[in-house]
Motif scaffolding. Structure first.
Motif, PDB file in Angstrom:
ATOM      1  N   GLU A 171      -2.812   1.207  -6.511  1.00 18.65           N
ATOM      2  CA  GLU A 171      -3.576   1.204  -5.258  1.00 18.65           C
ATOM      3  C   GLU A 171      -2.714   1.690  -4.092  1.00 18.65           C
ATOM      4  OE1 GLU A 171      -5.201  -1.338  -8.267  1.00 18.65           O
ATOM      5  OE2 GLU A 171      -3.246  -1.467  -7.254  1.00 18.65           O
ATOM      6  N   GLU A 172      -1.467   1.220  -4.044  1.00 20.61           N
ATOM      7  CA  GLU A 172      -0.567   1.642  -2.968  1.00 20.61           C
ATOM      8  C   GLU A 172      -0.291   3.139  -3.049  1.00 20.61           C
ATOM      9  OE1 GLU A 172       2.126  -2.420  -2.365  1.00 20.61           O
ATOM     10  OE2 GLU A 172       2.645  -0.959  -3.930  1.00 20.61           O
ATOM     11  N   TYR A 173      -0.137   3.647  -4.271  1.00 21.76           N
ATOM     12  CA  TYR A 173       0.191   5.063  -4.420  1.00 21.76           C
ATOM     13  C   TYR A 173      -0.968   5.960  -4.006  1.00 21.76           C
ATOM     14  CZ  TYR A 173       2.295   9.289  -6.236  1.00 21.76           C
ATOM     15  OH  TYR A 173       2.840  10.548  -6.339  1.00 21.76           O
ATOM     16  N   GLU A 174      -2.182   5.463  -4.129  1.00 12.95           N
ATOM     17  CA  GLU A 174      -3.345   6.238  -3.692  1.00 12.95           C
ATOM     18  C   GLU A 174      -3.242   6.550  -2.197  1.00 12.95           C
ATOM     19  OE1 GLU A 174      -6.732   8.396  -4.274  1.00 12.95           O
ATOM     20  OE2 GLU A 174      -5.577   7.357  -5.819  1.00 12.95           O
ATOM     21  N   ASN A 175      -2.789   5.569  -1.403  1.00 12.27           N
ATOM     22  CA  ASN A 175      -2.607   5.795   0.036  1.00 12.27           C
ATOM     23  C   ASN A 175      -1.504   6.816   0.300  1.00 12.27           C
ATOM     24  OD1 ASN A 175      -4.627   4.031   0.804  1.00 12.27           O
ATOM     25  ND2 ASN A 175      -3.257   2.277   0.966  1.00 12.27           N
ATOM     26  N   ILE A 176      -0.430   6.777  -0.517  1.00 14.70           N
ATOM     27  CA  ILE A 176       0.652   7.746  -0.363  1.00 14.70           C
ATOM     28  C   ILE A 176       0.132   9.162  -0.620  1.00 14.70           C
ATOM     29  CG2 ILE A 176       2.893   8.494  -1.266  1.00 14.70           C
ATOM     30  CD1 ILE A 176       3.025   5.894   0.304  1.00 14.70           C
ATOM     31  N   LEU A 177      -0.653   9.325  -1.682  1.00 11.97           N
ATOM     32  CA  LEU A 177      -1.213  10.640  -2.001  1.00 11.97           C
ATOM     33  C   LEU A 177      -2.102  11.152  -0.872  1.00 11.97           C
ATOM     34  CD1 LEU A 177      -2.194  10.481  -5.785  1.00 11.97           C
ATOM     35  CD2 LEU A 177      -0.352  11.790  -4.737  1.00 11.97           C
ATOM     36  N   ASN A 178      -2.920  10.262  -0.319  1.00  6.55           N
ATOM     37  CA  ASN A 178      -3.788  10.658   0.793  1.00  6.55           C
ATOM     38  C   ASN A 178      -2.969  11.143   1.975  1.00  6.55           C
ATOM     39  OD1 ASN A 178      -6.368  10.236  -0.301  1.00  6.55           O
ATOM     40  ND2 ASN A 178      -6.253   8.042   0.068  1.00  6.55           N
ATOM     41  N   SER A 179      -1.882  10.433   2.274  1.00  4.63           N
ATOM     42  CA  SER A 179      -1.028  10.809   3.397  1.00  4.63           C
ATOM     43  C   SER A 179      -0.431  12.198   3.187  1.00  4.63           C
ATOM     44  CB  SER A 179       0.081   9.767   3.570  1.00  4.63           C
ATOM     45  OG  SER A 179       0.976  10.154   4.582  1.00  4.63           O
ATOM     46  N   LEU A 180       0.037  12.476   1.971  1.00  3.55           N
ATOM     47  CA  LEU A 180       0.630  13.779   1.682  1.00  3.55           C
ATOM     48  C   LEU A 180      -0.400  14.897   1.755  1.00  3.55           C
ATOM     49  CD1 LEU A 180       2.976  12.841  -1.306  1.00  3.55           C
ATOM     50  CD2 LEU A 180       3.616  13.266   1.068  1.00  3.55           C
TER      51      LEU A 180
END
Length: 398
Positions: A91-100
């Motif tokens: 779930e946390e990594y999904e936010n990282i991908l969105n940011s990138l």
């Protein structure tokens, strides 16, 4: 002529040797300087002792394994940036991908946290976000989902603010003398990482890059082409408070301005062999340029600044940058958790590492990052009269 050739060859060999030597000697210590026998058994002995004797029965084997992983990652991170290596839940990594990708998932505002009275003060309502029309700058948030913020840590407050898209948060907000309840639903919205503004009365433009996100180069190239067609000759490339982002995008942005075969950045992985990444654009943009940086300019943004500086393609003004001269790789585990850590070091075209030391400007201009952020909200005619960075850049371009 022959003597000059051999002298040049000696300099190049010395440079390559210097880079290789820096690669062999780590940028910061990671080995231990004492004997440590039976490490596996010692680890398991300590784990068992904690599980059986820790004062609280709430301690679990899961928690200890998680802490051990975080400890390993912290140990291989730079001392000045101990959280660089990370492990993320899916779930946390999904936010990282969105940011990138240039997409932000949040409630839609920036704020500062006052630990004394336990309140968040809204400093910015983000464009196209859920907070538009519901929050205002200077609003004070004192509760999130019923949780009083006084006595809480910033990390705890950030956890309350973070969450998946479509999840709702209830805020207790104080505005002037009024107290109100505001409900916001987290949403994905574009982070608007690029802003191009013509400077009044001048054949120049301010090009602000807030984050180096996926696809930004294509958008920037299109805007630069429009500026060229409008007769703009000079640009102020503003990388202040830019934390970086996608490595390839930083390389590609520098590529827009450099002559073909110019080295953009050198990378050194575990093989100790320096690998140059070179410009390949047939017709780069030829604007006269000044690049604006500060202590929060980092990572991919530092690639851009160092490349343009080493090739004397732009004048760099501001303070020394953050100093993140390493590349991390993210790996996917069987449980779909992600872990990232340093896999390569970066060096400028001239062979300089900016890890920890930062990219040094050609001209020192000092202004607090918070002041720069406040200035960015002013109309452009006020910014050219009050922002010391922009004032200095304009004078240099004249």
């Amino acid at each position: 002529m022959k003597r000059f050739f051999f002298l040049l060859l000696a300099i190049l060999l010395s440079l390559c040797g210097s880079i290789a030597q820096n690669a062999i000697a780590p940028l910061f210590p990671v080995a231990i300087n004492h004997d440590f026998s039976n490490p596996d058994k010692t680890f398991n002995d300590v784990r068992e002792l904690i599980l059986n004797n820790y004062y609280s029965a709430d301690i679990t084997e899961q928690a200890l394994y998680w802490a051990a992983i975080e400890g390993m990652l912290r140990h291989i991170s730079p001392p000045e940036n101990p959280g660089l290596a990370k492990i993320w839940t899916p779930e946390e990594y999904e936010n990282i991908l969105n940011s990138l990708k240039g997409v932000k998932v949040s409630l839609g505002f920036n704020s500062t946290f006052n630990t004394n009275d336990g309140s968040l003060t809204v400093t910015e309502v983000l464009e196209d976000s859920p907070a538009v029309g519901k929050l205002q700058v200077y609003d004070r948030i004192v509760r999130i989902n019923g949780e009083v913020l006084k006595g809480k840590t910033l990390a705890f407050v950030n956890d309350l603010l973070d969450g998946p898209a479509n999840a709702e948060a209830s805020l207790k907000v104080i505005r002037d003398v009024s107290v109100m309840d505001v409900k916001l639903k987290r949403a994905a919205f574009p982070s608007n990482d690029l802003k191009v503004t013509l400077l009044p009365g001048r054949p120049a433009a301010l090009v602000e890059i807030k984050n180096v996100s996926q696809g930004l180069t294509q958008q920037l190239a299109a805007d630069l082409q429009k500026l060229k067609e409008q007769g703009v000759k000079k640009i102020l490339l503003d990388l202040r408070n830019n934390p970086g982002g996608v490595l390839n995008e930083g390389v590609n942005i520098a590529n827009l301005f450099l002559s073909k075969n110019n080295i953009i950045v050198r990378t050194v992985a575990r093989s100790d062999k320096a690998t140059p990444i070179v410009a390949d654009r047939e017709a780069p943009f030829d604007f006269e340029m000044v690049v604006l940086v500060n202590k929060n300019t980092a990572s991919s943004a530092e690639i851009i600044a160092s490349a343009l500086q080493d090739h004397k393609r732009a004048t760099i003004i501001g303070t020394k940058t953050f100093g993140k001269g390493v590349i991390e790789t993210t790996y996917t585990l069987e449980n779909q958790y992600r872990v990232k850590f340093i896999s390569s070091a970066m060096y400028s075209p001239a062979g300089r590492s900016w890890q920890a030391s930062g990219v040094l400007p050609d001209f020192l201009v000092q202004q607090e990052p918070s002041v720069s952020e406040s200035m960015a909200k002013l109309p452009i005619d006020q910014r050219v009269s009050n922002d010391i960075y922009i004032i200095t850049a304009i004078k240099l371009l004249q």
